[in-house]
Design a protein around this motif. Structure first.
Motif, PDB file in Angstrom:
ATOM      1  N   PHE A   1       7.369 -45.000 120.280  1.00 21.41           N
ATOM      2  CA  PHE A   1       7.527 -46.450 120.141  1.00 21.41           C
ATOM      3  C   PHE A   1       8.967 -46.788 119.753  1.00 21.41           C
ATOM      4  N   PHE A   2       9.511 -46.005 118.828  1.00 18.34           N
ATOM      5  CA  PHE A   2      10.905 -46.242 118.441  1.00 18.34           C
ATOM      6  C   PHE A   2      11.841 -46.111 119.640  1.00 18.34           C
ATOM      7  N   ASP A   3      11.473 -45.219 120.570  1.00 17.23           N
ATOM      8  CA  ASP A   3      12.308 -45.048 121.762  1.00 17.23           C
ATOM      9  C   ASP A   3      12.382 -46.309 122.613  1.00 17.23           C
ATOM     10  N   THR A   4      11.420 -47.243 122.430  1.00 13.30           N
ATOM     11  CA  THR A   4      11.442 -48.464 123.246  1.00 13.30           C
ATOM     12  C   THR A   4      12.301 -49.567 122.618  1.00 13.30           C
TER      13      THR A   4
ATOM     14  N   GLY B   1      13.857 -53.510 128.626  1.00 11.75           N
ATOM     15  CA  GLY B   1      12.469 -53.090 128.524  1.00 11.75           C
ATOM     16  C   GLY B   1      11.673 -53.982 127.577  1.00 11.75           C
ATOM     17  N   ALA B   2      10.359 -53.909 127.715  1.00 16.53           N
ATOM     18  CA  ALA B   2       9.455 -54.620 126.806  1.00 16.53           C
ATOM     19  C   ALA B   2       9.344 -53.854 125.497  1.00 16.53           C
ATOM     20  N   ILE B   3       9.016 -54.566 124.434  1.00 16.65           N
ATOM     21  CA  ILE B   3       8.637 -53.939 123.160  1.00 16.65           C
ATOM     22  C   ILE B   3       7.253 -54.498 122.823  1.00 16.65           C
ATOM     23  N   THR B   4       6.278 -53.616 122.661  1.00 19.27           N
ATOM     24  CA  THR B   4       4.897 -54.059 122.530  1.00 19.27           C
ATOM     25  C   THR B   4       4.250 -53.478 121.287  1.00 19.27           C
ATOM     26  N   SER B   5       4.007 -54.351 120.328  1.00 17.14           N
ATOM     27  CA  SER B   5       3.282 -53.921 119.132  1.00 17.14           C
ATOM     28  C   SER B   5       1.811 -53.705 119.472  1.00 17.14           C
ATOM     29  N   ASP B   6       1.178 -52.775 118.786  1.00 14.84           N
ATOM     30  CA  ASP B   6      -0.268 -52.582 118.956  1.00 14.84           C
ATOM     31  C   ASP B   6      -0.853 -52.135 117.620  1.00 14.84           C
ATOM     32  N   SER B   7      -2.021 -51.568 117.640  1.00 12.20           N
ATOM     33  CA  SER B   7      -2.701 -51.288 116.371  1.00 12.20           C
ATOM     34  C   SER B   7      -2.019 -50.196 115.553  1.00 12.20           C
ATOM     35  N   VAL B   8      -1.202 -49.354 116.196  1.00 14.68           N
ATOM     36  CA  VAL B   8      -0.537 -48.291 115.431  1.00 14.68           C
ATOM     37  C   VAL B   8       0.976 -48.444 115.378  1.00 14.68           C
ATOM     38  N   ASN B   9       1.532 -49.232 116.277  1.00 12.80           N
ATOM     39  CA  ASN B   9       2.985 -49.424 116.311  1.00 12.80           C
ATOM     40  C   ASN B   9       3.296 -50.887 116.023  1.00 12.80           C
ATOM     41  N   SER B  10       4.160 -51.127 115.064  1.00  8.79           N
ATOM     42  CA  SER B  10       4.464 -52.533 114.783  1.00  8.79           C
ATOM     43  C   SER B  10       5.963 -52.787 114.795  1.00  8.79           C
ATOM     44  N   PHE B  11       6.296 -53.907 115.397  1.00  8.95           N
ATOM     45  CA  PHE B  11       7.669 -54.391 115.518  1.00  8.95           C
ATOM     46  C   PHE B  11       7.691 -55.733 114.802  1.00  8.95           C
ATOM     47  N   ASP B  12       8.354 -55.787 113.649  1.00 11.12           N
ATOM     48  CA  ASP B  12       8.373 -56.993 112.823  1.00 11.12           C
ATOM     49  C   ASP B  12       9.762 -57.603 112.916  1.00 11.12           C
ATOM     50  N   VAL B  13       9.846 -58.831 113.398  1.00 13.22           N
ATOM     51  CA  VAL B  13      11.155 -59.442 113.621  1.00 13.22           C
ATOM     52  C   VAL B  13      11.495 -60.408 112.491  1.00 13.22           C
ATOM     53  N   SER B  14      12.789 -60.596 112.293  1.00 17.77           N
ATOM     54  CA  SER B  14      13.251 -61.557 111.295  1.00 17.77           C
ATOM     55  C   SER B  14      14.426 -62.328 111.885  1.00 17.77           C
ATOM     56  N   PHE B  15      14.531 -63.570 111.469  1.00 19.41           N
ATOM     57  CA  PHE B  15      15.590 -64.434 111.993  1.00 19.41           C
ATOM     58  C   PHE B  15      15.780 -65.591 111.035  1.00 19.41           C
ATOM     59  N   SER B  16      16.871 -66.296 111.211  1.00 18.05           N
ATOM     60  CA  SER B  16      17.150 -67.465 110.396  1.00 18.05           C
ATOM     61  C   SER B  16      16.334 -68.643 110.924  1.00 18.05           C
TER      62      SER B  16
END
Ligand SMILES: [Zn+2]
Length: 301
Positions: free
Chosen positions: A125-128, A61-76
Motif C-alpha cells: 500500500f505504501f508503494d502506491t 495512480g489511485a490511492i485506495t484506503s480499505d479495511s487494512v490500509n488507511s490513507f489519512d489526509v490533512s489540509f488547511s
C-alpha cells in the motif's frame, strides 16, 4: 475530553478524463463563508483548473484506503485556516482534489498549498502513495504527486470575476482568474514541493532547474521566501511578454496567465507538461459519489 463526529457528504461532478490530462476537482464542502455560492465564481475557478490540468500528462495512480490500509489526509480548511483531516481517504487515478473556499486573509489575495497525509498498512500500500511517480522518493526528490490540497481566497478583496475570459481589457480590481492560477501553481508544488526545493540555490536565492534555466536564460532570482519568483520577473505567453504568474504580486486591473517560465518550473518540479493543451475530444461527465463520500470516525482530542 471532547468527542466529535465528522460527516462529509457531497455529490461532485467528476470529469472522466482523457488518459493524458489531469482532472483538477474542486470540493466546496468547507466553503463556510459561501464565497463560492455564486456559480460564476465556481466556473472561473474550474476554468483555471482545466487550463492547467489539460497541460499535465502524468499518469497519477489511485490511492485506495480499505479495511487494512488507511490513507489519512490533512489540509488547511479553506474557511478557517485550521488544519483538518479526513481519514481513510481514497483518490482516483489522474485526479487531484482541492478543498476550496474563502475567508478574510487581510491584505493577501489567496493562499494555496498541497495536502499532507499519514498512512498505515502493508508495504504494498505504501508503494502506491507516490502515485507511480518514483522520483518522489529519490534523493533529492525530482517529482511530485500530491493527492490535492486546499486554496482559500480573501473574502474581503476587491475581486473582478470575468464573465468573458477571451478578453482581459475590461478588468478592474483584482483578477480572480489570475489568482486562481497562481494558487493552483502552489498546490502543484511551485514554491512548495520538496522537488521545487531540490532546485533552489540557497546561497544566492535563485532557482536552477534545467527547464527554468533555459526558459529564463539563466538562474531565476527568487523572492525572499524562496517560494516565488522575484517581484516583476518577466517571461512570455505565446511569445508575448508578461510578468510571470508565480511572482508574489498581481497588479490591480491586469491578468496573468501561466508563462513559459511558470510551465518550465512545473517541469522542473516533475510534471510532464504538454506543449499545448491536450485536446479535450473525449470528455465525459458523470455525477455520483464515486468513493468520495467519507464518514469520519469519532475522534478524541
Ligand atoms: Zn503565492
Amino acid at each position: 475530553m471532547n468527542k466529535y463526529g465528522l460527516l462529509l457528504t457531497g455529490v461532485l461532478g467528476l470529469a472522466s478524463y482523457q488518459a493524458s490530462a489531469i482532472s483538477i476537482v474542486f470540493d466546496y464542502s468547507y466553503d463556510s463563508s459561501g464565497f463560492f455560492a455564486d456559480a460564476q465564481r465556481r466556473s472561473l475557478l474550474e476554468a483555471a483548473g482545466t487550463a492547467l490540468g489539460s497541460r499535465l500528462q502524468d499518469n497519477l495512480g489511485a490511492i485506495t484506503s480499505d479495511s487494512v490500509n488507511s490513507f489519512d489526509v490533512s489540509f488547511s480548511n479553506p474557511g478557517t485556516g485550521a488544519s483538518t483531516s479526513i481519514n481513510n481517504y481514497s483518490i482516483v487515478e489522474n485526479t487531484l482534489v482541492i478543498y476550496t473556499g474563502g475567508r478574510d486573509l487581510g491584505s493577501t489575495l489567496g493562499v494555496g498549498g498541497y495536502g499532507g497525509y499519514s498512512a498505515s498498512g502493508y508495504s504494498s500500500f505504501f508503494d502506491t502513495l507516490n502515485r507511480g511517480q518514483t522520483g518522489v522518493d529519490a534523493t533529492p526528490p525530482t517529482d511530485f504527486a500530491p493527492w490535492g490540497g486546499s486554496i482559500s481566497f480573501n473574502t474581503t478583496a476587491n475581486w473582478y470575476f470575468d464573465s468573458d475570459l477571451s478578453t482581459d481589457a475590461d478588468i478592474v480590481g483584482n483578477d480572480f482568474y489570475s489568482v486562481a492560477l497562481h494558487e493552483l501553481g502552489h498546490v502543484l508544488g511551485l514554491g512548495t514541493a520538496d522537488s521545487w526545493n531540490t532546485w533552489v540555490n540557497n546561497t544566492d536565492g535563485s532557482f536552477i532547474g534545467n527547464n527554468s534555466l533555459l526558459a529564463f536564460g539563466g538562474a531565476v532570482p527568487l523572492n525572499s521566501g524562496l517560494s516565488h519568483w522575484a517581484e516583476n520577473t518577466m517571461s512570455t505567453v505565446n511569445g508575448v511578454a508578461q510578468e510571470a504568474a508565480m511572482d508574489p504580486n498581481l497588479t490591480t486591473g491586469t491578468r496573468k496567465f501561466f508563462t513559459e517560465l511558470d510551465y518550465a518550473a512545473l517541469r522542473d518540479t516533475g510534471w510532464e507538461v504538454s506543449a499545448v493543451p491536450v485536446p479535450a475530444a473525449v470528455w465525459l461527465f458523470a455525477s455520483g459519489l464515486l468513493g468520495l463520500l467519507h464518514f469520519g470516525r469519532s475522534k478524541r482530542k
